[in-house]
Design an enzyme around this catalytic site. Structure first.
Site, PDB file in Angstrom:
ATOM      1  N   PHE A 138      25.327  39.136  39.387  1.00 14.53           N
ATOM      2  CA  PHE A 138      26.087  38.095  38.675  1.00 14.53           C
ATOM      3  C   PHE A 138      27.029  37.424  39.663  1.00 14.53           C
ATOM      4  O   PHE A 138      27.919  38.069  40.223  1.00 14.53           O
ATOM      5  CB  PHE A 138      26.893  38.649  37.495  1.00 14.53           C
ATOM      6  CG  PHE A 138      27.630  37.545  36.780  1.00 14.53           C
ATOM      7  CD1 PHE A 138      26.993  36.773  35.816  1.00 14.53           C
ATOM      8  CD2 PHE A 138      28.940  37.231  37.114  1.00 14.53           C
ATOM      9  CE1 PHE A 138      27.654  35.720  35.197  1.00 14.53           C
ATOM     10  CE2 PHE A 138      29.606  36.179  36.493  1.00 14.53           C
ATOM     11  CZ  PHE A 138      28.966  35.424  35.538  1.00 14.53           C
ATOM     12  N   ASP A 170      30.355  39.593  47.496  1.00 17.29           N
ATOM     13  CA  ASP A 170      31.051  38.947  46.375  1.00 17.29           C
ATOM     14  C   ASP A 170      32.007  39.964  45.763  1.00 17.29           C
ATOM     15  O   ASP A 170      31.587  40.876  45.049  1.00 17.29           O
ATOM     16  CB  ASP A 170      30.033  38.452  45.344  1.00 17.29           C
ATOM     17  CG  ASP A 170      30.704  37.781  44.139  1.00 17.29           C
ATOM     18  OD1 ASP A 170      31.934  37.915  43.978  1.00 17.29           O
ATOM     19  OD2 ASP A 170      29.988  37.136  43.346  1.00 17.29           O
ATOM     20  N   LYS A 215      39.256  35.452  40.670  1.00 15.36           N
ATOM     21  CA  LYS A 215      39.885  36.218  39.595  1.00 15.36           C
ATOM     22  C   LYS A 215      41.323  36.647  39.898  1.00 15.36           C
ATOM     23  O   LYS A 215      42.231  35.837  39.764  1.00 15.36           O
ATOM     24  CB  LYS A 215      38.979  37.394  39.219  1.00 15.36           C
ATOM     25  CG  LYS A 215      37.674  36.886  38.594  1.00 15.36           C
ATOM     26  CD  LYS A 215      36.909  37.914  37.813  1.00 15.36           C
ATOM     27  CE  LYS A 215      35.826  37.238  36.981  1.00 15.36           C
ATOM     28  NZ  LYS A 215      34.466  37.537  37.376  1.00 15.36           N
TER      29      LYS A 215
HETATM   30  C1  PLP Z   1      33.392  36.441  37.443  1.00 15.93           C
HETATM   31  C2  PLP Z   1      32.501  36.536  38.613  1.00 15.93           C
HETATM   32  C3  PLP Z   1      32.035  35.368  39.266  1.00 15.93           C
HETATM   33  C4  PLP Z   1      32.276  33.978  38.742  1.00 15.93           C
HETATM   34  O1  PLP Z   1      33.618  33.626  38.687  1.00 15.93           O
HETATM   35  P1  PLP Z   1      34.062  32.385  37.756  1.00 15.93           P
HETATM   36  O2  PLP Z   1      35.516  32.222  38.063  1.00 15.93           O
HETATM   37  O3  PLP Z   1      33.796  32.796  36.345  1.00 15.93           O
HETATM   38  O4  PLP Z   1      33.235  31.232  38.173  1.00 15.93           O
HETATM   39  C5  PLP Z   1      31.261  35.534  40.405  1.00 15.93           C
HETATM   40  N1  PLP Z   1      30.956  36.756  40.869  1.00 15.93           N
HETATM   41  C6  PLP Z   1      31.377  37.887  40.269  1.00 15.93           C
HETATM   42  C7  PLP Z   1      31.023  39.203  40.853  1.00 15.93           C
HETATM   43  C8  PLP Z   1      32.154  37.815  39.120  1.00 15.93           C
HETATM   44  O5  PLP Z   1      32.529  38.934  38.503  1.00 15.93           O
END
Ligand code: PLP
Length: 409
Positions: free
Chosen positions: A151, A236, A265
């Site tokens: 994700f 990520d 985040k």
């Molecule tokens: C939440 C998340 C994203 C996307 O972030 P947004 O601010 O919602 O675009 C990308 N990678 C990971 C691992 C995430 O948990």
């Protein structure tokens, strides 16, 4: 006088707000029917005054706790001074943010964006351009290896390489240039490599997939594989980073230094969307003026908030707290010996509880927890994620456990 003009937020009850959202808001989420209006530390309050322990922390964006007083102060002060310049001009907060995050994370350079998905897109563009200009991959043929269960956000390019049907169906045509390999399987990664591979993009722990942890040593093996093949290792850490797992980055649990780390985040403690791609000068240096940008990326308000968010992580020892109390939280869950639980896993305060066949769906468990004053969200069908703000104490955990025990026992 018109009532509507008197109060901008009318006094409605929980159900009335739910009905409004259901009528007017697009249905791209399936939220619990709790309507929140106030947050403080680990607690949130609904419109009827009920208090809940937040065990989701907005998918780990609120690691510092809701409405952290230091962030409130910083945001207020900055709002009154300067909020947006665009990158056509420089701003003092941007310069300081870049220096401070590079020093903290030991990277040479940073490129600030807003949402997580934008920072992932930035990394994809950087990796491709690096592949063409530094590695010599033929133009338009670069490949990036990604992993099953990934994700990385919701843009059209990012969903193009999702392995989740729900994220993709009817949203094509998709962006080419990505190869899916099985997560946690080093042989599969080896098989996926070609001369045209520019990078791999991986979550060190897969959050949305259900707190999936690769085997110990896998990230290091993968990292070495990348080094042997001149491939960028892009991590990520939007969800796992900035203390959530009990280290600054989840990748710190293994002996690696990713070429690229992506954060978002918790970078702004839940105040404001701020994300960033961290890397070295060779990789981030591929961007020349005009080749990438964002109107809000690097704005002084976001940068001031992000600077303070990072300071709070360090000065309040939230990373150590996540390590200690995460361990405590998991041990308590295991000791509960619930007949519904198949596995408790995770690192730090990123905890997944996988339910078994007998329990079936996690949703009713989350609804029962809500009634007892604990907010968490199921991920996939049968997994409950516990990820409270990193400021949670052992006493808070003890109190929560009594309630969790009532639901899982
Ligand atoms: C939440 C998340 C994203 C996307 O972030 P947004 O601010 O919602 O675009 C990308 N990678 C990971 C691992 C995430 O948990």
């Amino acid at each position: 006088m018109n009532q509507q003009l008197n109060s901008s937020t009318p006094k409605l009850n929980n159900q009335q707000f739910v009905d409004l959202e259901n009528k007017y808001a697009a249905r791209n989420y399936h939220p619990l029917d709790v309507v929140l209006e106030k947050g403080e530390g680990i607690w949130v309050y609904d419109v009827e005054g009920n208090k809940y322990l937040d065990c989701l922390s907005a998918y780990s964006a609120v690691n510092q706790g809701h409405c952290h007083p230091r962030l409130v102060k910083t945001a207020k002060e900055q709002i009154e001074k300067l909020t947006l310049t665009s990158r056509a001009f420089r701003n003092n907060q941007l310069s300081l943010f870049c220096k401070e995050i590079c020093e903290l994370t030991k990277y040479e350079m940073v490129l600030p964006m807003n949402s997580g998905a934008e920072a992932v897109e930035t990394a994809i563009k950087a990796a491709r351009k690096w592949g063409y200009t530094k590695k010599g991959i033929p133009e338009n043929e670069a490949e990036i290896i990604v992993f099953t269960g990934n994700f990385h956000g919701r843009t059209t390019t990012i969903i193009s390489f999702s392995s989740e049907e729900d994220y993709k169906t009817h949203f094509g045509p998709f962006t080419p240039g990505f190869t899916l390999a099985e997560y946690g399987n080093i042989e599969a990664a080896k098989q996926a490599i070609t001369d045209k591979t520019a990078a791999i993009l991986i979550e060190p722990i897969q959050g949305e997939a259900g707190i999936i942890m690769p085997p110990q040593g896998y990230l290091e093996d993968l990292y070495n594989l990348c080094k042997e093949n001149n491939i960028l290792f892009m991590s990520d850490e939007i969800q796992t980073g900035l203390g959530r797992t009990g280290r600054l980055f989840a990748s710190d649990y293994e002996n690696i230094k990713p070429d690229v780390t992506i954060v978002g985040k918790a970078l702004s403690g839940g105040f404001y969307p701020v994300s960033a791609m961290l890397s070295n000068a060779e990789i981030l240096g591929v961007f020349q003026p005009g080749q990438h940008g964002s109107t809000f990326g690097g704005n002084p308000l976001g940068m001031a908030v992000a600077r303070e968010s990072l300071k709070i992580l360090v000065e309040e020892n939230l990373i150590g707290n996540a390590y200690e109390n995460g361990k405590y939280f998991r041990e308590k869950l295991v000791a509960m010996n619930s007949r519904f639980v198949k596995e408790v896993r995770g690192r730090g305060l990123l905890i997944g509880v996988e339910l078994n066949e007998e329990a079936k769906s996690a949703r009713p468990f989350c609804e029962k927890l809500q009634q007892l004053g604990i907010l968490c969200k199921e991920t996939h069908y049968n997994i409950i994620r516990f990820a409270p703000p990193l400021i949670i104490t052992k006493e808070d955990i003890d109190a929560a456990m009594e309630k969790i025990a009532k639901v899982l026992a």
